[in-house]
Design a protein around this motif. Structure first.
Motif, PDB file in Angstrom:
ATOM      1  N   ASP A  14       0.827  -1.200   0.000  1.00 38.29           N
ATOM      2  CA  ASP A  14       0.000   0.000   0.000  1.00 38.29           C
ATOM      3  C   ASP A  14       0.864   1.254   0.000  1.00 38.29           C
ATOM      4  O   ASP A  14       1.470   1.596   1.022  1.00 38.29           O
ATOM      5  CB  ASP A  14      -0.916  -0.008   1.239  1.00 38.29           C
ATOM      6  N   PRO A  15       0.939   1.973  -1.112  1.00 36.35           N
ATOM      7  CA  PRO A  15       1.779   3.175  -1.150  1.00 36.35           C
ATOM      8  C   PRO A  15       1.231   4.313  -0.305  1.00 36.35           C
ATOM      9  O   PRO A  15       1.920   5.288  -0.041  1.00 36.35           O
ATOM     10  CB  PRO A  15       1.789   3.544  -2.635  1.00 36.35           C
ATOM     11  N   TYR A  16      -0.027   4.189   0.140  1.00 41.88           N
ATOM     12  CA  TYR A  16      -0.616   5.225   0.990  1.00 41.88           C
ATOM     13  C   TYR A  16      -0.249   5.019   2.462  1.00 41.88           C
ATOM     14  O   TYR A  16      -0.314   5.942   3.253  1.00 41.88           O
ATOM     15  CB  TYR A  16      -2.139   5.233   0.830  1.00 41.88           C
TER      16      TYR A  16
ATOM     17  N   GLN B 112      -0.853   0.516 -12.974  1.00 44.47           N
ATOM     18  CA  GLN B 112      -0.160  -0.750 -12.729  1.00 44.47           C
ATOM     19  C   GLN B 112       0.839  -1.045 -13.841  1.00 44.47           C
ATOM     20  O   GLN B 112       1.979  -1.429 -13.584  1.00 44.47           O
ATOM     21  CB  GLN B 112      -1.168  -1.897 -12.660  1.00 44.47           C
ATOM     22  N   ALA B 113       0.406  -0.863 -15.085  1.00 47.79           N
ATOM     23  CA  ALA B 113       1.278  -1.165 -16.221  1.00 47.79           C
ATOM     24  C   ALA B 113       2.527  -0.298 -16.198  1.00 47.79           C
ATOM     25  O   ALA B 113       3.636  -0.787 -16.475  1.00 47.79           O
ATOM     26  CB  ALA B 113       0.511  -0.962 -17.524  1.00 47.79           C
ATOM     27  N   GLN B 114       2.371   0.970 -15.852  1.00 50.94           N
ATOM     28  CA  GLN B 114       3.527   1.870 -15.792  1.00 50.94           C
ATOM     29  C   GLN B 114       4.523   1.419 -14.722  1.00 50.94           C
ATOM     30  O   GLN B 114       5.740   1.383 -14.958  1.00 50.94           O
ATOM     31  CB  GLN B 114       3.064   3.294 -15.508  1.00 50.94           C
TER      32      GLN B 114
ATOM     33  N   HIS C 144       1.403  13.188   0.399  1.00 49.05           N
ATOM     34  CA  HIS C 144       0.005  13.445   0.051  1.00 49.05           C
ATOM     35  C   HIS C 144      -0.136  14.270  -1.230  1.00 49.05           C
ATOM     36  O   HIS C 144      -1.235  14.363  -1.795  1.00 49.05           O
ATOM     37  CB  HIS C 144      -0.710  14.156   1.207  1.00 49.05           C
ATOM     38  N   GLN C 145       0.957  14.836  -1.712  1.00 50.97           N
ATOM     39  CA  GLN C 145       0.920  15.638  -2.927  1.00 50.97           C
ATOM     40  C   GLN C 145       1.087  14.796  -4.199  1.00 50.97           C
ATOM     41  O   GLN C 145       1.122  15.347  -5.299  1.00 50.97           O
ATOM     42  CB  GLN C 145       2.008  16.718  -2.870  1.00 50.97           C
ATOM     43  N   PHE C 146       1.157  13.484  -4.031  1.00 53.05           N
ATOM     44  CA  PHE C 146       1.374  12.597  -5.168  1.00 53.05           C
ATOM     45  C   PHE C 146       0.212  11.625  -5.334  1.00 53.05           C
ATOM     46  O   PHE C 146      -0.501  11.315  -4.376  1.00 53.05           O
ATOM     47  CB  PHE C 146       2.668  11.792  -4.981  1.00 53.05           C
ATOM     48  N   SER C 147       0.052  11.136  -6.553  1.00 54.78           N
ATOM     49  CA  SER C 147      -0.938  10.099  -6.828  1.00 54.78           C
ATOM     50  C   SER C 147      -0.427   8.756  -6.310  1.00 54.78           C
ATOM     51  O   SER C 147       0.741   8.619  -5.919  1.00 54.78           O
ATOM     52  CB  SER C 147      -1.191  10.007  -8.331  1.00 54.78           C
ATOM     53  N   GLY C 148      -1.303   7.729  -6.353  1.00 57.60           N
ATOM     54  CA  GLY C 148      -0.901   6.407  -5.882  1.00 57.60           C
ATOM     55  C   GLY C 148       0.270   5.838  -6.663  1.00 57.60           C
ATOM     56  O   GLY C 148       1.202   5.275  -6.091  1.00 57.60           O
ATOM     57  N   GLY C 149       0.246   5.986  -7.984  1.00 59.03           N
ATOM     58  CA  GLY C 149       1.351   5.475  -8.794  1.00 59.03           C
ATOM     59  C   GLY C 149       2.652   6.187  -8.509  1.00 59.03           C
ATOM     60  O   GLY C 149       3.721   5.568  -8.464  1.00 59.03           O
TER      61      GLY C 149
ATOM     62  N   SER D 257      -1.287  -3.763  -6.416  1.00 57.34           N
ATOM     63  CA  SER D 257      -2.691  -4.127  -6.178  1.00 57.34           C
ATOM     64  C   SER D 257      -3.555  -2.933  -5.771  1.00 57.34           C
ATOM     65  O   SER D 257      -4.767  -2.949  -5.964  1.00 57.34           O
ATOM     66  CB  SER D 257      -2.783  -5.220  -5.103  1.00 57.34           C
ATOM     67  N   ALA D 258      -2.947  -1.891  -5.210  1.00 56.37           N
ATOM     68  CA  ALA D 258      -3.725  -0.728  -4.775  1.00 56.37           C
ATOM     69  C   ALA D 258      -3.821   0.344  -5.862  1.00 56.37           C
ATOM     70  O   ALA D 258      -4.356   1.429  -5.608  1.00 56.37           O
ATOM     71  CB  ALA D 258      -3.097  -0.129  -3.514  1.00 56.37           C
TER      72      ALA D 258
END
Length: 333
Positions: free
Chosen positions: A113-115, A204-206, A167-172, A197-198
């Protein structure tokens, strides 16, 4: 037997881990109940060659993440041995601090979980620089800051992003930060616990392509944990299928996807949607995973297996080599 120069980087031999899940002591005494144990991993053995990727797949609760934590030293095994580059990894983890630190520098982990895996109070440059400080890499803060900029650039971010917060970034983007942190010590082996997975499918592909690029550029060896077989097909060289803490099939990627032998592997693959079979009925994964506190006798998959017979219900199959693959099934000759 492999030649010395072809020895695997990672070798797990009969790894097992159990956890106590007993009720509190007073409740056990008053209720007359015994202590209770959960066998999360039960006799898992595999090898990973340098620069290659082994993927572990299976339904939730099959023990994949426990194996990951055993490899990076977060858990001590109840039984078995882990050998990394010819040395006893368990002895290194439990030994003198400098020896354990030297091993941890070579083995890193990317979490699911990157969050949750990034400290929200730290700037990105501090997050990525932490392993550099811990392992004494870089002469001073300025050199480490420069190194952080290079690491961020290597995962597709800008050096200027180091001054921002997670928090300033997206999940990827957060997962890219996690990858930058993981490769900061120039490790040989990365344990990837469901790293995509999150994330959304396009992201995901990137991230997966980034990981493959880093593997080619740095000669990294991966253990890739996933329940997504489409992802596994994209990244793996070999695949281990786990069920209730045990490996039931271990084979090269092509063998798993083109000619699966174990009934559980076939069941998992049959449930995947196929682009060329739009509208066709999919075969659901039959039944539920048994209670791991009270696993079935014999082959633990037999309550869900269409091929099960009396032997399957009474005798647990050993993982054996059949036709170049390793499989634990009485029905495969």
């Amino acid at each position: 037997m492999s030649a010395p120069d072809a020895a695997p980087l990672v070798r797990a031999v009969d790894l097992a881990k159990r956890f106590e899940v007993s009720a509190p002591w007073l409740d056990r005494v008053l209720g007359g109940r015994p202590r209770q144990w959960l066998q999360a991993v039960d006799g898992v053995s595999f090898e990973i060659e340098r620069g290659r990727t082994l993927a572990l797949v299976g339904e939730s609760g099959c023990g994949k993440s426990t194996v990951a934590r055993l490899l990076v030293g977060l858990y001590q095994p109840t039984r078995g041995q882990l050998v990394f580059d010819g040395q006893d990894a368990q002895a290194a983890y439990a030994g003198p601090q400098d020896r354990a630190r030297a091993l941890r520098r070579r083995i890193q982990m990317i979490f699911q979980d990157p969050y949750a895996s990034l400290n929200p109070r730290w700037r990105v440059e501090d997050i990525v620089a932490e392993p550099l400080r811990v392992h004494g890499l870089g002469a001073d803060d300025e050199e480490r800051r420069e190194r952080v900029g290079q690491l961020l650039a290597s995962v597709g971010l800008n050096a200027a992003d180091g001054s921002k917060y997670p928090h300033q970034f997206s999940g990827g983007q957060r997962q890219r930060i996690s990858i930058a942190r993981a490769i900061a010590t120039a490790p040989d082996f990365l344990v990837c616990d469901e790293p995509t997975s999150a994330l959304d499918v396009s992201v995901q592909a990137q991230v997966l392509n980034l990981m493959k690029d880093l593997q080619r550029a740095r000669g990294l060896t991966y253990l890739f944990i996933s329940h997504n077989l489409a992802v596994v097909r994209h990244v793996s060289d070999s695949v281990g299928v786990m069920y209730l803490g045990r490996l039931v099939e271990l084979a090269p990627r092509e063998a798993i996807f083109e000619a699966p032998r174990h009934p559980y592997t076939r069941m998992l693959l049959a449930a995947i949607p196929q682009l060329h079979a739009t509208g066709a009925a999919r075969t659901p994964v039959l039944g539920e995973v048994p209670n791991p506190l009270d696993p079935p006798s014999g082959c633990t998959f037999h309550p869900r297996c269409p091929q099960a017979d009396a032997r399957c219900r009474s005798e647990r199959p050993a993982l054996r080599t059949v036709g170049g693959i390793r499989i634990a099934c009485h029905q495969v000759a």
